[in-house]
Enzyme design. Structure first.
Site, PDB file in Angstrom:
ATOM      1  N   HIS A   1     -14.895 -43.213   3.760  1.00 50.65           N
ATOM      2  CA  HIS A   1     -14.308 -43.926   2.618  1.00 50.65           C
ATOM      3  C   HIS A   1     -13.215 -44.840   3.146  1.00 50.65           C
ATOM      4  O   HIS A   1     -12.042 -44.456   3.207  1.00 50.65           O
ATOM      5  CB  HIS A   1     -13.779 -42.911   1.598  1.00 50.65           C
ATOM      6  CG  HIS A   1     -13.200 -43.514   0.363  1.00 50.65           C
ATOM      7  ND1 HIS A   1     -13.029 -42.799  -0.811  1.00 50.65           N
ATOM      8  CD2 HIS A   1     -12.731 -44.759   0.092  1.00 50.65           C
ATOM      9  CE1 HIS A   1     -12.499 -43.563  -1.732  1.00 50.65           C
ATOM     10  NE2 HIS A   1     -12.293 -44.770  -1.209  1.00 50.65           N
TER      11      HIS A   1
ATOM     12  N   HIS B   1     -12.407 -49.121   2.817  1.00 52.82           N
ATOM     13  CA  HIS B   1     -12.793 -50.467   2.361  1.00 52.82           C
ATOM     14  C   HIS B   1     -12.419 -51.421   3.494  1.00 52.82           C
ATOM     15  O   HIS B   1     -11.235 -51.518   3.837  1.00 52.82           O
ATOM     16  CB  HIS B   1     -12.031 -50.846   1.092  1.00 52.82           C
ATOM     17  CG  HIS B   1     -12.257 -49.884  -0.030  1.00 52.82           C
ATOM     18  ND1 HIS B   1     -13.158 -50.115  -1.050  1.00 52.82           N
ATOM     19  CD2 HIS B   1     -11.718 -48.661  -0.289  1.00 52.82           C
ATOM     20  CE1 HIS B   1     -13.145 -49.089  -1.886  1.00 52.82           C
ATOM     21  NE2 HIS B   1     -12.279 -48.193  -1.446  1.00 52.82           N
TER      22      HIS B   1
ATOM     23  N   HIS C   1     -16.689 -44.431  -6.798  1.00 58.69           N
ATOM     24  CA  HIS C   1     -15.329 -43.973  -7.058  1.00 58.69           C
ATOM     25  C   HIS C   1     -15.326 -43.358  -8.462  1.00 58.69           C
ATOM     26  O   HIS C   1     -15.790 -43.998  -9.417  1.00 58.69           O
ATOM     27  CB  HIS C   1     -14.343 -45.143  -7.031  1.00 58.69           C
ATOM     28  CG  HIS C   1     -14.007 -45.641  -5.658  1.00 58.69           C
ATOM     29  ND1 HIS C   1     -14.950 -46.024  -4.747  1.00 58.69           N
ATOM     30  CD2 HIS C   1     -12.800 -45.819  -5.043  1.00 58.69           C
ATOM     31  CE1 HIS C   1     -14.349 -46.418  -3.634  1.00 58.69           C
ATOM     32  NE2 HIS C   1     -13.040 -46.311  -3.783  1.00 58.69           N
TER      33      HIS C   1
ATOM     34  N   GLU D   1     -10.472 -40.999  -9.714  1.00 56.41           N
ATOM     35  CA  GLU D   1      -9.284 -41.434  -8.953  1.00 56.41           C
ATOM     36  C   GLU D   1      -8.139 -41.577  -9.967  1.00 56.41           C
ATOM     37  O   GLU D   1      -7.138 -40.879  -9.893  1.00 56.41           O
ATOM     38  CB  GLU D   1      -9.547 -42.755  -8.221  1.00 56.41           C
ATOM     39  CG  GLU D   1      -8.344 -43.261  -7.422  1.00 56.41           C
ATOM     40  CD  GLU D   1      -8.563 -44.642  -6.791  1.00 56.41           C
ATOM     41  OE1 GLU D   1      -9.495 -45.354  -7.211  1.00 56.41           O
ATOM     42  OE2 GLU D   1      -7.772 -45.011  -5.891  1.00 56.41           O
TER      43      GLU D   1
ATOM     44  N   ASP E   1      -9.136 -44.932   3.066  1.00 60.72           N
ATOM     45  CA  ASP E   1      -9.261 -45.830   1.909  1.00 60.72           C
ATOM     46  C   ASP E   1      -8.918 -47.286   2.267  1.00 60.72           C
ATOM     47  O   ASP E   1      -9.820 -48.078   2.544  1.00 60.72           O
ATOM     48  CB  ASP E   1      -8.404 -45.323   0.744  1.00 60.72           C
ATOM     49  CG  ASP E   1      -8.905 -45.770  -0.617  1.00 60.72           C
ATOM     50  OD1 ASP E   1      -9.985 -46.388  -0.683  1.00 60.72           O
ATOM     51  OD2 ASP E   1      -8.222 -45.508  -1.625  1.00 60.72           O
ATOM     52  N   ASP E   2      -7.639 -47.649   2.212  1.00 58.07           N
ATOM     53  CA  ASP E   2      -7.190 -49.014   2.530  1.00 58.07           C
ATOM     54  C   ASP E   2      -5.990 -48.907   3.471  1.00 58.07           C
ATOM     55  O   ASP E   2      -4.835 -49.107   3.061  1.00 58.07           O
ATOM     56  CB  ASP E   2      -6.784 -49.746   1.245  1.00 58.07           C
ATOM     57  CG  ASP E   2      -7.932 -49.829   0.257  1.00 58.07           C
ATOM     58  OD1 ASP E   2      -8.843 -50.648   0.464  1.00 58.07           O
ATOM     59  OD2 ASP E   2      -7.938 -49.033  -0.709  1.00 58.07           O
TER      60      ASP E   2
HETATM   61  N1  ADE Z   1     -10.965 -50.986  -3.825  1.00 62.45           N
HETATM   62  C1  ADE Z   1     -10.241 -50.849  -2.698  1.00 62.45           C
HETATM   63  N2  ADE Z   1      -9.545 -49.711  -2.728  1.00 62.45           N
HETATM   64  C2  ADE Z   1      -9.835 -49.100  -3.896  1.00 62.45           C
HETATM   65  C3  ADE Z   1      -9.438 -47.892  -4.516  1.00 62.45           C
HETATM   66  N3  ADE Z   1      -8.575 -47.046  -3.939  1.00 62.45           N
HETATM   67  N4  ADE Z   1      -9.945 -47.599  -5.735  1.00 62.45           N
HETATM   68  C4  ADE Z   1     -10.786 -48.430  -6.335  1.00 62.45           C
HETATM   69  N5  ADE Z   1     -11.195 -49.571  -5.801  1.00 62.45           N
HETATM   70  C5  ADE Z   1     -10.734 -49.909  -4.591  1.00 62.45           C
HETATM   71 ZN    ZN Z   2     -11.629 -46.396  -2.229  1.00 60.97          ZN
END
Ligand code: ADE
Ligand code: ZN
Length: 350
Positions: free
Chosen positions: A25, A27, A205, A208, A286-287
């Site tokens: 996971h 992006h 997703h 969340e 994630d990011d």
């Molecule tokens: N796009 C990038 N990061 C995300 C996240 N944490 N939740 C939903 N969409 C995303």
């Molecule tokens: Zn994500």
């Protein structure tokens, strides 16, 4: 192998370095570090609303998912050529390799690029070329998951799936991301059915920021193989029982949850409760360029905050390989490497 806490922080870091890991996971646009964002903006003549890298980092204080997404989509505007997508992906893969990630499944958001006139092939081929280089250089395996932006229409998602058809061989699956609240999974029932008919794996997703009902829908309406995040599942005992009984993986992202205020702090993060409930939870970044850390940073943070044991860490890493979309032969190889690494670490630090 023990079920006690780590003897020292150094022992925990040594375990994280020793264990081969999967990341499922991440992006790829969320790995764009401010330094590279600035370099690409210069290269492509794109104006950024920031004067310096420091100013960019200062803007990374988020109240919720939407406040992050606004900044994240603005950052994608520097990505224009195939080389840009290669450079961004390669930078992530180098960091993942340094964290001893041996298998990575990368999300990408094509609609954030095609809307700006960037071709689907430019996006996919740039990312794919970096993945090929990582395989050749380090033997790292990887796969691409095309995500639909849920704040856009299902028709837009269907057009996106169609535009990706020439690159079907480079994709392992499709996902669903962006603003969760008010965009339930069932809005995308048709496009997920089309993707399933093409043999693509399905993830979404859910839970969340959204309620447990969105996780049920992702399972029952979309038929997903994994849930991304899923932290709000823990509010619904029947859902937890279902996730456990069917070993439906949850790709959990602790530092992201803290940065987006999904959980108030890491000490109250549910990942340990998930393990105790026998869920197939695993750790991801994630990011990472936005949330203050890559995979091992996420592990280190929860080891400290939740007093995880070496056995907990091993379970989380093992769950990552179980949840991955690799073939069973490779899975067995990675699990063997994992057991050997754990045994060696236990001799030295256990
Ligand atoms: N796009 C990038 N990061 C995300 C996240 N944490 N939740 C939903 N969409 C995303
Ligand atoms: Zn994500």
């Amino acid at each position: 192998m023990t079920d006690v806490v780590f003897k020292s922080e150094q022992a925990a870091l040594a375990l994280l370095a020793a264990l081969p890991k999967a990341e499922l996971h991440v992006h790829i646009e969320g790995t764009l570090e401010p330094e590279l964002m600035f370099a690409l903006a210069m290269r492509n003549g794109v104006a950024l609303p920031y004067k310096s890298v420091g100013e960019v980092r200062a803007a990374y204080a988020f109240d919720d998912l939407q406040s992050f997404l606004d900044i994240y989509y603005a950052g994608t505007q520097v990505l224009i050529t195939q080389q840009d997508f290669f450079d961004m992906t390669w930078a992530y893969l180098e960091r993942a390799h340094a964290d001893h990630v041996v298998h990575a499944e990368l999300f990408f958001d094509p609609q954030s690029h095609t809307v700006r006139g960037v071709d689907m092939g430019t996006v996919i081929l740039g990312i794919h070329r970096a993945c090929q280089q990582a395989a050749a250089q380090w033997g790292m395996s990887s796969a691409l998951i095309l995500c639909f932006l849920r704040h856009l229409s299902e028709d837009d998602a269907i057009a996106t799936l169609l535009a990706a058809a020439p690159y079907r061989a480079h994709l392992v699956g499709v996902g669903l991301d962006s603003s969760e609240q008010g965009h339930p999974p069932d809005k995308f029932a048709r496009v997920f059915a089309k993707a399933a008919a093409q043999g693509l794996k399905l993830v979404a997703h859910a839970g969340e920021e959204g309620p447990p009902a969105y996780v049920w829908q992702a399972l029952d309406v979309l038929g997903v193989h994994r849930i991304d995040h899923g932290v709000h599942s823990m509010e619904d005992a029947a859902l937890v029982a279902r996730l456990a009984a069917e070993r439906i993986p949850l790709t959990v992202c602790p530092l992201s949850n803290m940065a987006l205020q999904v959980t108030p702090n890491l000490a109250t993060h549910p990942i340990k409760t998930m393990l105790d409930a026998n869920l197939c939870a695993m750790v991801n970044s994630d990011d990472p360029a936005y949330f203050g850390g890559y995979l091992n940073d996420n592990f280190a943070a929860i080891i400290t905050a939740l007093s995880l044991s070496p056995q907990d860490v091993l379970t989380l890493v093992r769950n990552g390989f179980e949840a991955s979309f690799i073939d069973d032969r490779l899975r067995v190889q990675y699990e063997l490497q994992l057991d050997n690494a754990m045994a060696q670490w236990t001799v030295q630090h256990g």
